[in-house]
Scaffold this motif. Sequence first.
Motif, PDB file in Angstrom:
ATOM      1  N   ARG A 256       0.245  -1.111   0.130  1.00 51.95           N
ATOM      2  CA  ARG A 256       0.013   0.103   0.322  1.00 51.95           C
ATOM      3  C   ARG A 256       1.002   1.047  -0.129  1.00 51.95           C
ATOM      4  O   ARG A 256       0.025   2.513  -0.073  1.00 51.95           O
ATOM      5  N   GLY A 257       1.931   1.087  -0.333  1.00 52.57           N
ATOM      6  CA  GLY A 257       2.384   2.562  -0.544  1.00 52.57           C
ATOM      7  C   GLY A 257       3.815   2.928   0.756  1.00 52.57           C
ATOM      8  O   GLY A 257       4.588   3.821   0.664  1.00 52.57           O
ATOM      9  N   LEU A 258       3.419   2.906   2.198  1.00 49.12           N
ATOM     10  CA  LEU A 258       3.757   2.750   3.101  1.00 49.12           C
ATOM     11  C   LEU A 258       5.462   2.822   3.227  1.00 49.12           C
ATOM     12  O   LEU A 258       5.936   3.207   3.670  1.00 49.12           O
ATOM     13  N   VAL A 259       5.542   1.751   3.086  1.00 52.18           N
ATOM     14  CA  VAL A 259       6.621   0.779   2.829  1.00 52.18           C
ATOM     15  C   VAL A 259       7.272   1.021   1.931  1.00 52.18           C
ATOM     16  O   VAL A 259       7.056   0.213   0.738  1.00 52.18           O
ATOM     17  N   ASP A 260       8.531   1.229   1.083  1.00 57.45           N
ATOM     18  CA  ASP A 260       8.854   0.850  -0.307  1.00 57.45           C
ATOM     19  C   ASP A 260       9.997  -0.628  -0.251  1.00 57.45           C
ATOM     20  O   ASP A 260       9.546  -0.987  -1.768  1.00 57.45           O
TER      21      ASP A 260
END
Length: 289
Positions: A256-260
């Motif tokens: 979901r994009g919070l962690v790359d």
Amino acid sequence: MPPLFAKPQLSSLTSKKKEDIPKNLYEKCPITGEMVFVNELRENLWVVPHSGFHFPIDARERIASMLDAGTFEETDQELGPVDALGFCDSKPYASRITEYQKKTGERDAVVCGVGRMNGMPVSLAVMDFRFMAASMGSVVGEKITRAIERATLRRIPVIIVSSSGGARMQEGVYSLMQMVKTSAALGKHGEEGLPFISILTHPTTGGVTASFAVLGDINIAEPGALIGFAGPRVIKETIRKDLPEGFQTAEFLVERGLVDLIVSRKDMKKKLTQLLSALHKGEAPSEKI
């Protein structure tokens, strides 16, 4: 993924009595139940070879795994916490400080300094969960802020490794102020076009997650890390909705994009070197780092 808040204690084998097993010789993998030699784990940076389970490690072990041997120069080690509020719950805060300093050998919950990563100069701050669950008080915030400002001044990248239960309640508003202070320093660092890489390990929660830990140009998590602000029960009671299974894991958050990126501890130094080589084009400063 089983929690990693503390190293699991040695469990007895079904075929032997507990007292028959030498202490500090094996650790039990929480995923598979496999008994693994401690020496093997230590050589593998406390990652179980077969399951990939990441045991927690202290700040000094992590620094040694990330930086070139003999290059780390610790900074601000003289800073230690004080009981400005005269806080007392089940015991005085001052007593807790003394207890954890003796237990860990650290003055507070973060170790900062400068060193080289495959020859590249970096400013590094590493939180140590053993010290009051690496809660962020005024000293932790100050040391991290100085690590950022030092990187900005010397025009080198900053890397922060987070592992924390959140803000340190015993310091009240002094603790909450560190969220703003660290974030502001990172803002200035970014305005200079200098990289910040955030590494989130298990667990990273509370005010640390709500401030500097998720502000990286690149946010990297270790496999299975719990990352979030409040606990699942509090969130569920607040929003009055059922929550997805594993919604606070690194694997859920990377989708979901919070962690790359999710990177194993064994590969972290190599991956960081690759990323910083792409992000930071400047020459290494000529002065001693």
